[in-house]
Motif scaffolding. Structure first.
Motif, PDB file in Angstrom:
ATOM      1  N   ASN A  56       0.556  -1.408  -0.365  1.00 36.46           N
ATOM      2  CA  ASN A  56       0.190  -0.168  -0.021  1.00 36.46           C
ATOM      3  C   ASN A  56       0.668   0.934   0.214  1.00 36.46           C
ATOM      4  OD1 ASN A  56      -2.562  -1.447   0.516  1.00 36.46           O
ATOM      5  ND2 ASN A  56      -2.189  -1.645   2.108  1.00 36.46           N
ATOM      6  N   TYR A  57       1.891   1.158   0.114  1.00 36.83           N
ATOM      7  CA  TYR A  57       2.954   2.282  -0.012  1.00 36.83           C
ATOM      8  C   TYR A  57       4.521   1.863  -0.904  1.00 36.83           C
ATOM      9  CZ  TYR A  57       0.819   3.039   4.283  1.00 36.83           C
ATOM     10  OH  TYR A  57       0.467   2.626   5.232  1.00 36.83           O
ATOM     11  N   SER A  58       3.512   1.099  -2.054  1.00 33.60           N
ATOM     12  CA  SER A  58       4.607   1.869  -3.181  1.00 33.60           C
ATOM     13  C   SER A  58       4.861   2.924  -3.877  1.00 33.60           C
ATOM     14  CB  SER A  58       3.399   0.515  -4.501  1.00 33.60           C
ATOM     15  OG  SER A  58       4.176   0.569  -5.755  1.00 33.60           O
ATOM     16  N   TRP A  59       6.193   2.996  -4.988  1.00 35.64           N
ATOM     17  CA  TRP A  59       6.723   4.316  -4.899  1.00 35.64           C
ATOM     18  C   TRP A  59       5.631   5.101  -6.297  1.00 35.64           C
ATOM     19  CZ3 TRP A  59      12.607   5.225  -3.537  1.00 35.64           C
ATOM     20  CH2 TRP A  59      12.262   5.524  -2.321  1.00 35.64           C
ATOM     21  N   ASN A  60       5.011   3.587  -6.868  1.00 32.80           N
ATOM     22  CA  ASN A  60       4.078   4.352  -8.037  1.00 32.80           C
ATOM     23  C   ASN A  60       2.910   4.847  -8.152  1.00 32.80           C
ATOM     24  OD1 ASN A  60       2.825   1.910  -7.323  1.00 32.80           O
ATOM     25  ND2 ASN A  60       2.581   1.572  -9.259  1.00 32.80           N
TER      26      ASN A  60
ATOM     27  N   ALA B 192       2.847 -23.400   3.765  1.00 32.96           N
ATOM     28  CA  ALA B 192       1.489 -24.122   2.952  1.00 32.96           C
ATOM     29  C   ALA B 192       0.473 -23.253   2.529  1.00 32.96           C
ATOM     30  CB  ALA B 192       1.117 -25.020   3.735  1.00 32.96           C
ATOM     31  N   HIS B 193       0.183 -22.306   3.873  1.00 27.89           N
ATOM     32  CA  HIS B 193      -0.892 -20.884   3.805  1.00 27.89           C
ATOM     33  C   HIS B 193       0.556 -19.650   3.960  1.00 27.89           C
ATOM     34  CE1 HIS B 193      -3.873 -23.441   2.954  1.00 27.89           C
ATOM     35  NE2 HIS B 193      -4.093 -24.716   4.028  1.00 27.89           N
ATOM     36  N   PRO B 194      -0.645 -18.575   3.192  1.00 30.36           N
ATOM     37  CA  PRO B 194       0.402 -17.247   3.682  1.00 30.36           C
ATOM     38  C   PRO B 194       0.459 -16.958   5.075  1.00 30.36           C
ATOM     39  CG  PRO B 194      -0.500 -17.354   2.080  1.00 30.36           C
ATOM     40  CD  PRO B 194      -1.577 -18.806   2.134  1.00 30.36           C
ATOM     41  N   ASN B 195       1.086 -16.472   6.004  1.00 28.68           N
ATOM     42  CA  ASN B 195       0.920 -15.811   6.773  1.00 28.68           C
ATOM     43  C   ASN B 195       0.645 -14.566   6.745  1.00 28.68           C
ATOM     44  OD1 ASN B 195       3.248 -18.192   8.122  1.00 28.68           O
ATOM     45  ND2 ASN B 195       4.723 -16.098   7.562  1.00 28.68           N
ATOM     46  N   LYS B 196       0.309 -13.526   8.130  1.00 35.89           N
ATOM     47  CA  LYS B 196      -0.387 -12.962   7.846  1.00 35.89           C
ATOM     48  C   LYS B 196      -0.095 -11.463   7.317  1.00 35.89           C
ATOM     49  CE  LYS B 196      -3.269 -10.034  11.868  1.00 35.89           C
ATOM     50  NZ  LYS B 196      -3.430  -9.937  13.318  1.00 35.89           N
ATOM     51  N   ILE B 197       0.097 -11.308   7.263  1.00 38.10           N
ATOM     52  CA  ILE B 197       0.155  -9.933   6.350  1.00 38.10           C
ATOM     53  C   ILE B 197       0.357  -8.923   7.380  1.00 38.10           C
ATOM     54  CG2 ILE B 197       0.163  -7.977   4.818  1.00 38.10           C
ATOM     55  CD1 ILE B 197      -1.588  -9.931   2.970  1.00 38.10           C
ATOM     56  N   SER B 198       2.077  -8.154   7.337  1.00 40.58           N
ATOM     57  CA  SER B 198       2.355  -7.209   8.096  1.00 40.58           C
ATOM     58  C   SER B 198       2.980  -6.095   7.589  1.00 40.58           C
ATOM     59  CB  SER B 198       3.622  -7.927   9.541  1.00 40.58           C
ATOM     60  OG  SER B 198       4.461  -6.462   9.795  1.00 40.58           O
ATOM     61  N   ILE B 199       2.735  -4.478   7.626  1.00 41.37           N
ATOM     62  CA  ILE B 199       3.482  -3.349   6.649  1.00 41.37           C
ATOM     63  C   ILE B 199       4.836  -3.827   7.123  1.00 41.37           C
ATOM     64  CG2 ILE B 199       3.535  -1.325   6.722  1.00 41.37           C
ATOM     65  CD1 ILE B 199       0.813  -1.187   8.626  1.00 41.37           C
ATOM     66  N   VAL B 200       5.562  -4.147   7.694  1.00 41.47           N
ATOM     67  CA  VAL B 200       6.818  -4.269   7.768  1.00 41.47           C
ATOM     68  C   VAL B 200       6.858  -5.734   7.120  1.00 41.47           C
ATOM     69  CG1 VAL B 200       9.302  -4.488   9.322  1.00 41.47           C
ATOM     70  CG2 VAL B 200       6.759  -3.131   9.847  1.00 41.47           C
ATOM     71  N   ILE B 201       8.333  -5.325   6.674  1.00 43.88           N
ATOM     72  CA  ILE B 201       8.959  -6.409   6.307  1.00 43.88           C
ATOM     73  C   ILE B 201       9.508  -7.948   6.699  1.00 43.88           C
ATOM     74  CG2 ILE B 201      11.773  -6.623   5.804  1.00 43.88           C
ATOM     75  CD1 ILE B 201       9.585  -7.422   2.482  1.00 43.88           C
ATOM     76  N   ASP B 202       9.112  -9.107   6.599  1.00 44.41           N
ATOM     77  CA  ASP B 202       8.610 -10.454   7.125  1.00 44.41           C
ATOM     78  C   ASP B 202      10.473 -10.747   7.244  1.00 44.41           C
ATOM     79  OD1 ASP B 202       9.609 -13.427   7.514  1.00 44.41           O
ATOM     80  OD2 ASP B 202       7.333 -13.604   7.227  1.00 44.41           O
ATOM     81  N   PRO B 203      11.488 -10.631   8.342  1.00 40.75           N
ATOM     82  CA  PRO B 203      12.397 -10.894   7.762  1.00 40.75           C
ATOM     83  C   PRO B 203      12.949 -12.299   7.071  1.00 40.75           C
ATOM     84  CG  PRO B 203      12.204 -11.753  10.523  1.00 40.75           C
ATOM     85  CD  PRO B 203      10.643 -10.991   9.594  1.00 40.75           C
ATOM     86  N   CYS B 204      12.176 -13.551   7.212  1.00 41.23           N
ATOM     87  CA  CYS B 204      12.743 -14.620   5.733  1.00 41.23           C
ATOM     88  C   CYS B 204      11.906 -14.027   4.440  1.00 41.23           C
ATOM     89  CB  CYS B 204      11.619 -15.698   5.931  1.00 41.23           C
ATOM     90  SG  CYS B 204      12.282 -16.287   7.792  1.00 41.23           S
ATOM     91  N   SER B 205      11.510 -12.692   4.319  1.00 41.26           N
ATOM     92  CA  SER B 205      11.082 -12.289   2.873  1.00 41.26           C
ATOM     93  C   SER B 205      12.252 -12.595   1.577  1.00 41.26           C
ATOM     94  CB  SER B 205      10.782 -10.939   3.184  1.00 41.26           C
ATOM     95  OG  SER B 205       9.522 -11.092   3.050  1.00 41.26           O
TER      96      SER B 205
ATOM     97  N   TYR C 101      11.212  -1.161   6.199  1.00 42.78           N
ATOM     98  CA  TYR C 101      10.931  -0.734   7.314  1.00 42.78           C
ATOM     99  C   TYR C 101       9.538  -0.146   8.367  1.00 42.78           C
ATOM    100  CZ  TYR C 101      15.062  -4.046   7.675  1.00 42.78           C
ATOM    101  OH  TYR C 101      16.176  -4.886   7.697  1.00 42.78           O
ATOM    102  N   GLN C 102      10.090   1.625   7.073  1.00 42.55           N
ATOM    103  CA  GLN C 102       8.992   2.570   6.908  1.00 42.55           C
ATOM    104  C   GLN C 102       8.531   2.455   5.655  1.00 42.55           C
ATOM    105  OE1 GLN C 102       8.428   3.762  10.086  1.00 42.55           O
ATOM    106  NE2 GLN C 102       9.745   2.328  10.926  1.00 42.55           N
TER     107      GLN C 102
END
Length: 500
Positions: free
Chosen positions: A161-165, A337-350, A475-476
């Protein structure tokens, strides 16, 4: 497709095995760490001299013309209808190859997303990641400022939701050859990469890409990037200015550059890193004193005392993510198997999710990538680049040139990055000896302090981003979007709480 992110740091053949990561971490930090240490190692063959634009191979009919290949019909072929697992969007996206050298059979892969609104009037923004040898598709597009991020299943995407485009038409480039999907049929090209060649090839890419997308030829153009792109971005900007001047016309309508947590001056980058780590209780004051006393960061000949101090510090930082000293590390690199809950801050395993996604055959087909069926997996940082031949010790003279040419220059720092920290950037900017125009003060985004900023005479803005690591948009994301909006608009960062 689960692949562990506990990588041995990216190894160049010119580099000894200097440091093995103890944690599951970001390959970018490994690539940068190895280049940094190889430049300081005695007997290093890396050319650290001042950057100068290399000559191009020109068309036979015109000695002043950079080679532009026919791009007829290629834009339409590059349009991406839909990526696998992608949510519905209303903007257009493109992906494909631009030939750099027909003789060598080399081509750069790009991914381009048009603005979500007002695409006809918003500027064109190029994003470059560093390394050297790391992919702007892996980091910039899929983990930072692109329109999508990859879910933990490695199969589906969700909206950023904060994409630079929201602020620009954004172009991501995998550069140089050997990075991501970009390739050469001449194997020697993978051992001849360096700053100069990268700048040349990036320029060749741009003039050909603009021929493919002619509606952007006269559009305001900005270059942005982070980390070792602190070299790529100024060097490409300098190349553009040189060839605009040589042609006596505006070939590329460059208006400014934006670099974050950027490698810009070896000596101050190094000193600032150790001072930051000491001030944040990660290394001891004695360790910082010892390494600053025993090491000459402007030289490639170091003492045994310097090497011993460096080894001691490596032990202290081995178990944290140096790109964000307070961030959790990835402890389980397996897909879900199923997506984890989405967080605004990046998942460390991304990084692992992106690796799995971009190595899927259906994803590569949708992206129009890997059309030559490379003999190796797509990687976030290259395993096939075997050498880095030149890396200038500083780009500060280029920044001085930009200011004298009226370009907008912004430098930003995530303030909890330990690898190219805010102290490094402040020390480097001090070297420019610029008068202060607007004194240090907080700037605001979404009702909170977004960071702190200072403006210098000559159109240079320095800004911190509060609570951000090396990859600031990861991160921000909200503060990063506010930052890029103000940069592109040429407006000061807000000093009140009411403006985003």
């Amino acid at each position: 497709m689960g692949k562990a992110i506990c990588f041995v740091l990216l190894s160049f053949h010119i580099i000894l095995s200097l440091f093995v990561a103890e944690i599951c971490g970001n390959k970018q930090v490994g690539a940068l760490d190895n280049l940094h240490k190889s430049k300081l190692r005695g007997g290093s063959q890396i050319d650290r001299s001042e950057f100068k634009v290399e000559e191009f191979v020109h068309d036979d009919d015109d000695d002043d013309a950079v080679i532009v290949h026919s791009q007829k019909g290629l834009k339409e072929k590059d349009k991406i209808e839909r990526l696998p697992g992608q949510p519905q969007v209303k903007f257009s996206q493109y992906g494909g190859y631009v030939t750099i050298d027909k003789v060598a059979g080399s081509a750069f892969y790009y991914y381009f997303v048009e603005a979500q609104r007002s695409k006809q009037s918003l500027p064109l923004l190029l994003w470059l990641n560093g390394g050297p040898g790391c992919s702007s598709l892996a980091y910039g597009a899929m983990q930072e400022l692109g329109p999508f991020r990859v879910n933990s299943d490695g199969k589906t995407l969700y909206r950023n939701n904060y994409s630079w485009n929201y602020a620009a038409n954004v172009l991501f480039l995998e550069s140089p050859v050997g990075v991501g999907f970009s390739y050469s049929n001449r194997s020697s090209d993978y051992s001849s990469n360096g700053d100069k060649k990268t700048a040349v090839d990036n320029y060749l890419f741009l003039v050909n890409w603009l021929e493919r997308f002619p509606e952007y030829k006269n559009r305001e153009f900005y270059i942005s990037g982070e980390s070792y792109a602190g070299h790529y971005v100024p060097q490409l900007a300098h190349t553009i200015l040189q060839f605009n001047k040589k042609a006596r016309k505006t070939i590329i309508n460059l208006k400014g550059i934006l670099i974050g947590n950027a490698v810009i001056n070896d000596e101050t980058d190094s000193k600032g890193m150790y001072d930051f780590l000491a001030s944040h209780a990660i290394i001891s004051e004695k360790a910082a004193y010892d390494i600053n006393k025993s090491c000459d960061f402007s030289s490639s000949n170091q003492t045994s005392e310097c090497n011993a101090a460096s080894d001691e510090i490596d032990k202290d930082i081995s178990f944290i993510d140096l790109y964000n000293i307070y961030a959790p590390v990835c402890k389980n690199s397996n897909l879900t198997a199923h997506p984890n809950k989405i967080s605004i801050v990046i998942d460390p395993c991304s990084e692992n999710y992106v690796y799995a996604y971009l190595n899927r055959g259906d994803v590569q087909e949708a992206l129009h990538a890997n059309v030559t069926h490379l003999k190796y997996d797509w990687e976030p940082c290259s395993d096939v680049i075997t050498k880095w031949v030149d890396s200038s010790s500083t780009v500060l003279p280029l920044i001085t040139q930009f200011l004298s040419n009226g370009l907008r220059v912004w430098i930003f720092s995530g303030d909890i990055d330990g690898r190219v920290p805010v102290t490094s950037t402040k020390y480097s900017i001090d070297k420019l000896n610029l008068p202060i125009q607007t004194v240090w003060h907080p700037w605001f985004a979404y009702g909170e302090v977004g960071g702190y900023t200072e403006v210098y005479k000559g159109n240079l803005t320095f800004a911190t981003v509060r609570g951000a690591g090396h990859q600031v948009p990861s991160y921000q994301p909200a503060r990063a979007l506010s930052l890029i909006k103000h940069f592109l608009q040429g407006t000061p960062l807000p000093q009140t709480k009411t403006i985003a």
